[in-house]
Design a protein around this motif. Sequence first.
Motif, PDB file in Angstrom:
ATOM      1  N   GLN A 169      12.050   4.607 -11.358  1.00 49.27           N
ATOM      2  CA  GLN A 169      11.080   4.900 -12.099  1.00 49.27           C
ATOM      3  C   GLN A 169       9.685   4.484 -11.704  1.00 49.27           C
ATOM      4  O   GLN A 169       9.613   3.417 -10.864  1.00 49.27           O
ATOM      5  N   LEU A 170       8.679   5.483 -11.748  1.00 49.89           N
ATOM      6  CA  LEU A 170       7.427   5.130 -11.320  1.00 49.89           C
ATOM      7  C   LEU A 170       6.608   5.162 -12.572  1.00 49.89           C
ATOM      8  O   LEU A 170       6.606   6.283 -13.042  1.00 49.89           O
ATOM      9  N   ARG A 171       5.673   4.164 -12.680  1.00 47.02           N
ATOM     10  CA  ARG A 171       4.694   4.286 -13.502  1.00 47.02           C
ATOM     11  C   ARG A 171       3.363   4.196 -13.123  1.00 47.02           C
ATOM     12  O   ARG A 171       2.980   3.412 -12.716  1.00 47.02           O
ATOM     13  N   VAL A 172       2.551   5.521 -13.301  1.00 47.49           N
ATOM     14  CA  VAL A 172       1.278   5.483 -12.614  1.00 47.49           C
ATOM     15  C   VAL A 172       0.330   5.146 -13.758  1.00 47.49           C
ATOM     16  O   VAL A 172       0.176   5.915 -15.005  1.00 47.49           O
ATOM     17  N   ASP A 173      -0.481   4.295 -13.318  1.00 46.81           N
ATOM     18  CA  ASP A 173      -1.803   4.004 -14.224  1.00 46.81           C
ATOM     19  C   ASP A 173      -3.021   4.044 -13.590  1.00 46.81           C
ATOM     20  O   ASP A 173      -3.612   2.999 -12.961  1.00 46.81           O
ATOM     21  N   GLY A 174      -3.774   5.190 -13.170  1.00 48.01           N
ATOM     22  CA  GLY A 174      -4.843   5.214 -12.332  1.00 48.01           C
ATOM     23  C   GLY A 174      -4.523   5.027 -10.913  1.00 48.01           C
ATOM     24  O   GLY A 174      -3.415   5.519 -10.373  1.00 48.01           O
ATOM     25  N   LEU A 184       5.330   9.720  -4.308  1.00 55.12           N
ATOM     26  CA  LEU A 184       4.648  10.277  -5.763  1.00 55.12           C
ATOM     27  C   LEU A 184       3.594   9.359  -6.093  1.00 55.12           C
ATOM     28  O   LEU A 184       2.350   9.961  -6.489  1.00 55.12           O
ATOM     29  N   ALA A 185       3.438   8.012  -5.808  1.00 60.65           N
ATOM     30  CA  ALA A 185       2.519   7.193  -5.915  1.00 60.65           C
ATOM     31  C   ALA A 185       1.208   7.800  -5.290  1.00 60.65           C
ATOM     32  O   ALA A 185       0.051   7.948  -5.691  1.00 60.65           O
ATOM     33  N   ALA A 186       1.266   7.864  -3.834  1.00 60.13           N
ATOM     34  CA  ALA A 186       0.326   8.416  -2.993  1.00 60.13           C
ATOM     35  C   ALA A 186      -0.098   9.753  -3.606  1.00 60.13           C
ATOM     36  O   ALA A 186      -1.514  10.047  -3.405  1.00 60.13           O
ATOM     37  N   ASP A 187       0.649  10.650  -3.803  1.00 55.11           N
ATOM     38  CA  ASP A 187       0.180  11.886  -4.296  1.00 55.11           C
ATOM     39  C   ASP A 187      -0.481  11.880  -5.687  1.00 55.11           C
ATOM     40  O   ASP A 187      -1.424  12.824  -5.894  1.00 55.11           O
ATOM     41  N   PRO A 198       0.849  -1.164   0.056  1.00 57.74           N
ATOM     42  CA  PRO A 198      -0.069   0.245   0.069  1.00 57.74           C
ATOM     43  C   PRO A 198       0.688   1.161   0.145  1.00 57.74           C
ATOM     44  O   PRO A 198       2.004   1.295   0.572  1.00 57.74           O
ATOM     45  N   THR A 199       0.304   2.384  -0.312  1.00 58.43           N
ATOM     46  CA  THR A 199       1.244   3.554  -0.544  1.00 58.43           C
ATOM     47  C   THR A 199       1.072   4.242   0.905  1.00 58.43           C
ATOM     48  O   THR A 199       2.224   5.197   1.096  1.00 58.43           O
ATOM     49  N   HIS A 200       0.457   3.712   1.691  1.00 63.94           N
ATOM     50  CA  HIS A 200       0.484   4.197   3.023  1.00 63.94           C
ATOM     51  C   HIS A 200       0.377   2.939   4.145  1.00 63.94           C
ATOM     52  O   HIS A 200       0.003   2.052   3.865  1.00 63.94           O
ATOM     53  N   PRO A 201       1.439   3.160   5.147  1.00 62.57           N
ATOM     54  CA  PRO A 201       2.162   4.404   5.462  1.00 62.57           C
ATOM     55  C   PRO A 201       3.285   4.655   4.581  1.00 62.57           C
ATOM     56  O   PRO A 201       3.719   3.713   3.981  1.00 62.57           O
ATOM     57  N   PRO A 202       3.563   5.883   4.531  1.00 64.46           N
ATOM     58  CA  PRO A 202       4.975   6.081   3.532  1.00 64.46           C
ATOM     59  C   PRO A 202       6.128   5.679   3.955  1.00 64.46           C
ATOM     60  O   PRO A 202       6.210   5.335   5.336  1.00 64.46           O
ATOM     61  N   LEU A 203       7.098   5.479   3.458  1.00 60.89           N
ATOM     62  CA  LEU A 203       8.280   5.074   3.730  1.00 60.89           C
ATOM     63  C   LEU A 203       9.107   6.128   4.451  1.00 60.89           C
ATOM     64  O   LEU A 203       9.031   7.490   3.775  1.00 60.89           O
ATOM     65  N   PRO A 204      10.186   6.223   5.236  1.00 65.77           N
ATOM     66  CA  PRO A 204      10.694   7.278   5.768  1.00 65.77           C
ATOM     67  C   PRO A 204      11.763   8.095   4.889  1.00 65.77           C
ATOM     68  O   PRO A 204      12.269   6.955   4.077  1.00 65.77           O
ATOM     69  N   GLY A 205      12.288   9.015   4.992  1.00 63.96           N
ATOM     70  CA  GLY A 205      13.173   9.525   3.988  1.00 63.96           C
ATOM     71  C   GLY A 205      12.517  10.079   2.717  1.00 63.96           C
ATOM     72  O   GLY A 205      11.612  10.476   2.657  1.00 63.96           O
TER      73      GLY A 205
END
Length: 367
Positions: free
Chosen positions: A281-286, A316-319, A207-214
């Motif tokens: 790299q992050l690939r966002v698809d919905g 970034l994915a969470a945002d 899951p995107t939450h909780p976020p990772l530190p740093g």
Amino acid sequence: MSVLLHLCTSGEWRAALDAGALRPPGPFVHLSRPEQVHLPAQRLFPGRRDLVLLVVDPARLTDPVVDEPGVAGDPGGMRFPHLYGPLPTSAVVAVVPHRPPVPPVLPEPGDALGRALALSLSLPVRRAPDVRDVPGGVAVRDPRFPHSYDNNRLLLGSPVDAGTVAAAAADLSVPAALLSWPGAAAVAAELATSGWEATELLVMTRPTHPPLPGGERAEVLAEPQVRAFRTEAWRRDLPAGLPDRDEVVAQLVGREPLTGTVVAVHEVAVRDGGRVVAAGQLRVDGATAAIEAVETEPAARGRGAADAVLARLVRLAADAGCDLVVLEADAADWPRHWYARRGFAVAGSVWEMARRQAGGATQASSR
């Protein structure tokens, strides 16, 4: 099945990713239930097989959805769900090719493995200039990047035997295959005895939450800013004696901008003295995002650069409205354990197959 569907072009979906929503051309966005979608497809896009189905979680919609009649010619009494407002990209849990008469595989919102597989199987189809039906799935081909497995391979999500895989690959002259159905290990093992190299890839999700530190050290860069780093990474990874090694590296780096034409791509890097020393790299698809190519140059390892890159990618994915991030890790290599310590869990596995050339070597790969 609890999901709803919207049929559109890949270009319309890519524009929606930038805008954050797909906006209706009129008062509403026309949605369908899975058993209905063939009706608007036949009426609006007869004969088209280059469209995508947006798999929508109705629980993520905030504007009203009203069941209303379709048009004259629809079965009597049939009503369609109409969304009176924009369709947020964060409500789309998967994007799958619409290639009738082949029935689409539609993952449920809570099916992390299904969503991960939908992304890994559909992105190459949307990106490819040449897509062919084969038993168990499709073949994608791109003559611009003949050394890239990712752009030239079979994508098989339904069970077929080893002979069928080998015959389809030979018939279409593709050097690789991705086997992604449960129980594919047996077929992979059989192919490995007859001129193929098999690699098990673990599908890991978080899951995107909780976020990772740093993540503060990592920054978002444009693709040209990480190109030199990627070029050197491929030079390190590929065998020194590989024929046409420079051309192979050029193709593997040169294919990267193509992905951004079908999904939203973000490059994240850590720089030291202005020079990139780690990137991902992050690939966002919905609502689903895939993490690719997290790597640190050897001299900079052990200083937390990869942690910073990964933390920024997840943020970034969470945002972007994603609730799930996915990746593939070699089952026989150490990064799987590194990802596990950062909250990624194994949801399943797929098998990447590569045909061996004469003498036992495989062609240059391209994950």
